[in-house]
Design a protein around this motif. Structure first.
Motif, mmCIF file in Angstrom:
data_model
loop_
_atom_site.group_PDB
_atom_site.id
_atom_site.type_symbol
_atom_site.label_atom_id
_atom_site.label_comp_id
_atom_site.label_asym_id
_atom_site.label_seq_id
_atom_site.Cartn_x
_atom_site.Cartn_y
_atom_site.Cartn_z
ATOM 1 N N GLU A 113 9.629 7.635 7.190
ATOM 2 C CA GLU A 113 9.523 7.109 5.493
ATOM 3 C C GLU A 113 9.172 8.179 4.855
ATOM 4 O O GLU A 113 8.480 9.288 5.166
ATOM 5 C CB GLU A 113 8.768 5.850 5.242
ATOM 6 N N TYR A 120 7.179 3.584 -1.585
ATOM 7 C CA TYR A 120 7.618 4.412 -0.228
ATOM 8 C C TYR A 120 9.157 4.155 -0.286
ATOM 9 O O TYR A 120 9.873 3.255 -0.597
ATOM 10 C CB TYR A 120 6.646 4.092 0.957
ATOM 11 N N THR A 178 11.707 3.843 3.292
ATOM 12 C CA THR A 178 11.779 3.963 4.614
ATOM 13 C C THR A 178 13.315 4.481 5.178
ATOM 14 O O THR A 178 14.188 4.028 4.359
ATOM 15 C CB THR A 178 11.607 2.759 5.412
#
Length: 552
Positions: free
Chosen positions: A92, A103, A105
Motif C-alpha cells: 500500500e 492510504y 492499497t
C-alpha cells in the motif's frame, strides 16, 4: 486569373482550416494526483506546468474513506497520474504524517483496474509517476520452488521440460512490484517508479524543478519516455516501464487474477471459476494461492452466503478428486508457511475440519523435526495456532527434548506442551545466541505470566558470566515488562557488577520499562550515578532512567 489579394485570403483560409484539428486536439491535459504523503511532487508539477495547458485534479478527499470510488463516479479523465506515498512493503501507499489517515492499497488498485470501474483514471492514462520506494522493484514476491518441479515430474514431464515449465511459471506469476504495477496500469505507455529507495518529497521536489527548467514543452502527458527525467532521478533508482500488453505471458495470469476481484462478476460465478481453476495442474493452482485466499476471505462466513454462492461452494467441497490432488501437493510443499496456508484454504473449502487441519500441522512439525529442519519459521507458525494442550503433540515431545533442541521444544510449547515450555524458558539464559533468539521469539507470543517463572529467569541471568549472551538474556527479559519486585531487585543488583556498557544499558532499558518504583528511586538513582560506566556516545538510556527516577 486569381488576384494576389484573393490568393492571400484563400491561403489564410486554408491554413485556418488545417489548424482546426490541431486546435481541437490541443485541449488542456489533466494531471491527476493521489497525494497520500508528501505534496512536494504535486506542487512542483503544478508550479511549472502552464495553467492553460494543464489542469490538476487531486483525487484524495481528506476524511473520506471511499475517495477513489468517488473520483471514479465523477468520471475524471486523467492524462497523467502522480502518486506520492511511502511504499516500502509493496502492499500500500501510506503516510508517516500524524494529520493524514488516507492510504491506497494495491488490492484496491487491482480491483478498480480489473473491474474497469474507473476508466477515466486508469484506462486513458499516458503516464504514471509512482513516487514511493520500491514501486518498480523487480524482486519476485513468490517463486516456483522445488516442489513445483517435483509435481511437474510426477505429471510425466521430462526433467528438462519440468525445469523449463517451472521457470516459466515463476516468471509469469512472480508478482514483483513492477509486475503488479504493469498489470494495474495495463496498456499505459510510460510508468515511472523506483527499483529501490526513492527520495523523500523534500528532495524529489528540487530534482523535479531541475527537470522542468530544461524539459521540452508538452512532454508531460505525451506518453513519451523522458531521458532527462531518468538521468536526474537515475542515482535515486528511478526506472521506467510500460503497462502490460495483450499477448505477453503475464496477460493470462492477470486475466485469471482479475476474475477473483472483478466487481462485475457475482460470488457464485467467481466460485465456479475457482472450482474450474482447482481442476488445473496443481503447480498453476499453487501460484494463484494468494488470489484464492483473498477471494475466500472476501466471501465472509459460509452461513451468510446467498443460495447460489452456497451451492457453488458445496460443489467445491464435494469434489473429492480435486481435494486429493490438492492435499497431496500441499503435503509436499517445501516451505512450512506455504503448506500451512494451503491447509488453511482446504479447511475454508470444506475439505478439512479444523481438527484435521491441526493434525496436518502437527504432522508437518513431526516430519520436519525428524529431518532436524525445525527453526524460527515453524516456531512462529506454531505460535499462531493457539496454546491448547494437544494430544497429538505428546508423541513428539520425547524427540523434541531428547536432543535438547530449542526450536522443536518452542514449536511444541506453542501447541500447548508445558514440559516443552520449561525447556524454552531455560533457553533465555543459554550461552548459544541462536537459542536465546528462539526463546525471545517464543516469549514474544507466549509471555511469562507467572511470578515464579520471572524470578527463575532473573536469578539465572544474575548467575551468568559477563558476556554478550547475558546482555541478550537481559534484553529478552526486558520485553516482558517485569513488575515482580523481587525479580527487579535481582536485576538492579547486577548494575554495579556489570563490566560492560552494553550490559548496563540493557539493565537500564529493562528497569525503565518496568515498575521501577518498587525499588525506591533515591537508592537506585545513587547506584546508577555511582557505578555507571562512561558512555562515549553522550547521553543514553541510563541517563534517561536517572531523569525518570528523579522526576518521580
Amino acid at each position: 486569373m486569381m488576384s494576389s489579394s484573393f490568393r492571400g485570403l484563400a491561403l489564410a483560409a486554408s491554413l485556418f482550416a488545417a489548424a482546426l484539428p490541431f486546435a481541437a486536439s490541443a485541449a488542456p491535459k489533466t494531471i491527476c494526483t493521489i497525494t497520500v504523503n508528501s505534496p512536494d511532487e504535486k506542487e512542483t508539477f503544478r508550479r511549472n506546468l502552464p495553467p492553460g495547458d494543464y489542469n490538476f485534479v487531486e483525487l484524495v478527499e481528506r476524511g473520506r474513506k471511499d475517495w477513489l470510488a468517488s473520483a471514479c463516479e465523477q468520471k475524471v479523465q486523467c492524462d497523467s497520474l502522480v502518486i506520492s506515498g511511502h511504499f516500502d512493503d509493496g502492499d500500500e501507499f501510506y503516510t508517516d504524517r500524524f494529520d493524514v489517515s488516507e492510504y491506497l492499497t494495491v488490492l484496491e488498485m487491482e480491483r478498480t483496474s480489473c473491474s474497469d470501474s474507473c476508466p477515466g483514471v486508469f484506462s486513458q492514462l499516458k503516464e504514471v509517476y509512482l513516487f514511493g520506494c520500491n514501486t518498480l522493484k523487480t524482486e519476485p514476491r513468490q517463486v516456483a520452488g522445488a516442489d513445483i518441479t517435483r509435481a511437474l515430474l510426477r505429471s510425466g514431464q521430462s526433467p528438462s521440460d519440468a525445469a523449463r515449465l517451472s521457470a516459466l511459471l515463476g516468471d509469469t506469476h512472480a508478482r514483483s512490484n513492477r509486475d503488479r504495477m504493469r498489470q494495474i496500469f495495463k496498456d499505459v505507455p510510460v510508468i515511472y517508479g523506483f527499483s529501490s529507495k526513492a527520495p523523500l518529497g523534500k528532495y524529489a521536489g528540487p530534482l523535479l524543478e531541475k527537470y522542468f527548467q530544461t524539459a521540452p514543452p508538452g512532454e508531460i502527458g505525451s506518453g513519451q519516455v523522458s531521458q532527462k527525467l531518468l538521468s536526474l532521478f537515475g542515482p535515486s533508482s528511478m526506472t521506467v516501464t510500460a503497462g502490460l500488453r495483450d499477448g505477453e505471458p503475464q496477460a493470462r495470469a492477470r486475466a485469471d487474477a482479475c476474475r477473483f476481484v472483478d466487481d462485475r462478476i457475482s460470488p457464485a460465478h467467481k466460485l465456479a471459476f475457482f472450482h474450474d481453476m482447482l481442476k488445473r495442474d496443481m503447480p498453476e493452482v499453487r501460484m494463484h494461492l494468494g488470489d484464492m485466499e483473498r477471494f475466500m476471505s472476501s466471501l465472509g462466513v459460509a452461513g451468510t452466503l446467498r443460495p447460489d454462492a452456497a451451492e457453488a461452494l458445496a460443489r467445491v467441497a464435494a469434489d473429492h478428486a480435486s481435494r486429493e490432488r490438492y492435499l497431496a501437493f500441499a503435503r509436499d510443499a517445501d516451505e512450512p508457511a506455504m503448506r500451512t496456508r494451503m491447509m488453511a484454504l482446504a479447511t475454508r473449502l470444506g475439505w478439512l475440519t479444523p481438527v484435521q487441519e491441526q493434525a496436518e500441522f502437527v504432522r508437518m512439525i513431526g516430519e520436519r523435526m525428524a529431518r532436524d529442519a525445525l527453526g524460527m519459521e515453524e516456531v512462529n507458525l506454531a505460535c499462531t495456532r493457539g496454546g491448547e494442550d494437544d494430544a497429538a503433540v505428546r508423541p513428539l515431545l520425547g524427540g523434541a527434548l531428547k536432543y535438547a533442541k530449542v526450536a522443536p521444544a518452542a514449536a511444541l510449547a506453542c501447541l500447548g506442551s508445558a514440559q516443552a515450555r520449561e525447556r524454552v524458558v531455560r533457553a533465555v539464559t543459554s550461552h548459544d545466541p541462536e537459542e536465546i533468539d528462539i526463546a525471545r521469539a517464543y516469549l514474544r507470543q507466549r509471555p511469562l505470566v507467572d511470578a515464579a517463572e520471572v524470578r527463575a529467569v532473573a536469578t539465572a541471568i544474575g548467575r551468568m558470566p559477563a558476556s554478550l549472551s547475558q546482555v541478550r538474556a537481559i534484553e529478552t527479559l526486558a520485553q516482558q515488562r517485569v513488575s515482580d519486585p523481587e525479580s527487579l531487585r535481582e536485576i538492579a543488583r547486577m548494575f554495579p557488577l556489570a563490566k560492560s556498557l552494553p550490559a548496563q544499558r540493557a539493565i537500564a532499558a529493562l528497569l525503565i520499562r518496568a515498575n521501577h518504583r518498587v525499588l525506591g528511586s533515591g537508592e537506585l538513582t545513587q547506584t546508577l550515578k555511582r557505578h555507571r560506566l562512561k558512555s562515549p556516545d553522550g547521553e543514553d538510556v541510563i541517563d534517561a532512567l536517572i531523569r525518570v527516577l528523579q522526576a518521580g
